[in-house]
Scaffold this motif. Sequence first.
Motif, PDB file in Angstrom:
ATOM      1  N   ARG A 173       0.690  -1.045  -0.047  1.00  0.00           N
ATOM      2  CA  ARG A 173       0.009   0.181   0.112  1.00  0.00           C
ATOM      3  C   ARG A 173       0.928   1.020  -0.002  1.00  0.00           C
ATOM      4  NH1 ARG A 173      -4.879   0.197  -1.526  1.00  0.00           N
ATOM      5  NH2 ARG A 173      -5.652   1.537   0.055  1.00  0.00           N
ATOM      6  N   ASP A 174       0.639   2.425  -1.024  1.00  0.00           N
ATOM      7  CA  ASP A 174       1.349   3.441  -0.967  1.00  0.00           C
ATOM      8  C   ASP A 174       0.568   4.552  -0.355  1.00  0.00           C
ATOM      9  OD1 ASP A 174       3.669   2.043  -2.059  1.00  0.00           O
ATOM     10  OD2 ASP A 174       2.758   2.313  -4.128  1.00  0.00           O
ATOM     11  N   ALA A 175      -0.670   4.516   0.105  1.00  0.00           N
ATOM     12  CA  ALA A 175      -1.423   5.394   0.700  1.00  0.00           C
ATOM     13  C   ALA A 175      -2.382   4.911   1.875  1.00  0.00           C
ATOM     14  CB  ALA A 175      -2.160   6.429  -0.383  1.00  0.00           C
ATOM     15  N   MET A 176      -2.702   5.702   2.722  1.00  0.00           N
ATOM     16  CA  MET A 176      -3.557   5.316   3.959  1.00  0.00           C
ATOM     17  C   MET A 176      -4.560   6.407   3.989  1.00  0.00           C
ATOM     18  SD  MET A 176      -2.868   4.440   7.735  1.00  0.00           S
ATOM     19  CE  MET A 176      -1.430   3.311   7.574  1.00  0.00           C
ATOM     20  N   LEU A 177      -5.801   5.891   4.253  1.00  0.00           N
ATOM     21  CA  LEU A 177      -7.090   6.674   4.512  1.00  0.00           C
ATOM     22  C   LEU A 177      -7.016   7.270   5.840  1.00  0.00           C
ATOM     23  CD1 LEU A 177      -9.673   7.729   3.677  1.00  0.00           C
ATOM     24  CD2 LEU A 177     -10.763   5.496   4.242  1.00  0.00           C
ATOM     25  N   THR A 178      -7.365   8.352   6.245  1.00  0.00           N
ATOM     26  CA  THR A 178      -7.333   8.964   7.512  1.00  0.00           C
ATOM     27  C   THR A 178      -8.712   9.559   7.483  1.00  0.00           C
ATOM     28  OG1 THR A 178      -6.292  10.795   6.964  1.00  0.00           O
ATOM     29  CG2 THR A 178      -5.057   8.963   8.062  1.00  0.00           C
ATOM     30  N   TYR A 179      -9.661   8.960   8.344  1.00  0.00           N
ATOM     31  CA  TYR A 179     -10.829   9.799   8.731  1.00  0.00           C
ATOM     32  C   TYR A 179     -10.733  11.098   9.746  1.00  0.00           C
ATOM     33  CZ  TYR A 179     -12.715   5.380   7.232  1.00  0.00           C
ATOM     34  OH  TYR A 179     -12.850   4.046   6.653  1.00  0.00           O
ATOM     35  N   VAL A 180     -11.313  12.424   9.197  1.00  0.00           N
ATOM     36  CA  VAL A 180     -11.290  13.226   9.883  1.00  0.00           C
ATOM     37  C   VAL A 180     -12.353  13.303  11.114  1.00  0.00           C
ATOM     38  CG1 VAL A 180     -11.117  15.724   9.962  1.00  0.00           C
ATOM     39  CG2 VAL A 180      -9.971  14.543   8.092  1.00  0.00           C
ATOM     40  N   VAL A 181     -12.257  13.204  12.252  1.00  0.00           N
ATOM     41  CA  VAL A 181     -13.263  13.019  13.461  1.00  0.00           C
ATOM     42  C   VAL A 181     -13.014  14.282  14.012  1.00  0.00           C
ATOM     43  CG1 VAL A 181     -13.969  11.718  15.415  1.00  0.00           C
ATOM     44  CG2 VAL A 181     -12.991  10.525  13.532  1.00  0.00           C
ATOM     45  N   ASP A 182     -14.300  14.857  13.812  1.00  0.00           N
ATOM     46  CA  ASP A 182     -14.404  16.247  14.683  1.00  0.00           C
ATOM     47  C   ASP A 182     -14.338  16.106  16.287  1.00  0.00           C
ATOM     48  OD1 ASP A 182     -14.653  17.747  12.400  1.00  0.00           O
ATOM     49  OD2 ASP A 182     -16.848  17.178  12.041  1.00  0.00           O
ATOM     50  N   ILE A 183     -13.888  16.943  16.637  1.00  0.00           N
ATOM     51  CA  ILE A 183     -13.664  17.144  18.210  1.00  0.00           C
ATOM     52  C   ILE A 183     -14.105  18.391  18.384  1.00  0.00           C
ATOM     53  CG2 ILE A 183     -12.251  15.387  18.914  1.00  0.00           C
ATOM     54  CD1 ILE A 183      -9.925  16.979  19.193  1.00  0.00           C
ATOM     55  N   TYR A 184     -14.575  18.722  19.555  1.00  0.00           N
ATOM     56  CA  TYR A 184     -15.216  20.225  20.026  1.00  0.00           C
ATOM     57  C   TYR A 184     -15.347  20.340  21.479  1.00  0.00           C
ATOM     58  CZ  TYR A 184     -19.354  17.144  19.942  1.00  0.00           C
ATOM     59  OH  TYR A 184     -19.999  15.752  19.759  1.00  0.00           O
TER      60      TYR A 184
END
Length: 289
Positions: free
Chosen positions: A126-137
């Motif tokens: 694998r040459d890339a990785m998915l990163t989810y952007v999880v909102d914090i507040y």
Amino acid sequence: MHYTSVRDLCGKGARHLAKGPVALIFAEDGVELDTTLRHHLSLGFASVIALMPPSFALPDDLVKTTVRVDHDAAADGHIDAVNRIIDAAPRRTWLYYCFNAEYLFFPFCETRSVGELLAFHAEERRDAMLTYVVDIYAGDLDLHPGAVALEDAWMDKSGYYALARLDPENNHHPKDRQLDFFGGLRWRYEEHIPWRRRNIDRISMFRSKRGLRLREGHVFSDEEYNTYACPWHNNLTAVTVSFRTAKALKRNPGSTFDIPTFKWHNSVRFEWHSRQLLDLGLMEPGQWF
């Protein structure tokens, strides 16, 4: 280590790109910039590069441990800078990018380094990785009107979903192993978010290669980079927890008065630990145990 531009970094400072993984931190403002840099230094990146306006100050310890590059991300964005760095880095160098008040988490990051993570990921071709952007507040907006508070950070425990990513060049058929992911504040306050910016997936860890280009929407010119897994089994994914959307919603005059609090019945306190994100199904350990 201070460079006057991205071009200056890619020329005189090319040694900082010679060995990965390299973290690129784009400062859109000064909010929690120091904690963002320290967090990514603690993960084991070979270089942490702060791209920030010349007027911003850094504490003495970060002046010594980070690479500073003059760059106004709020005015000039990040895409051209990332693409220049891709061109300057040796091929197959791992790069990661995020913004201030964002923090990378990956499975078992408390005991394993980002280098170990990416070494395993590379072994799976694998040459890339998915990163989810999880909102914090911030939980209390009266105490923290800017919506940012590390000691009072909350997140949504549910409300995340995915839709097929359609290919306009192929009769709008679904793209192979690509999905658009939604949830968090961009979903709950979608009336304040342009529809092209509502998804929460970001390909933020990737290997440089000749001709690769970052595009709008946090995706790449190579479609395989935009996939969440290989054809054979699930792969590692990671999470970038982010105050960025909360900051924007409270800073924007068109939305700030509509939001007395971000908390709802599905809010939980963020524990600043990868186990919570794994338990909520927000990232995938794949075959890495």
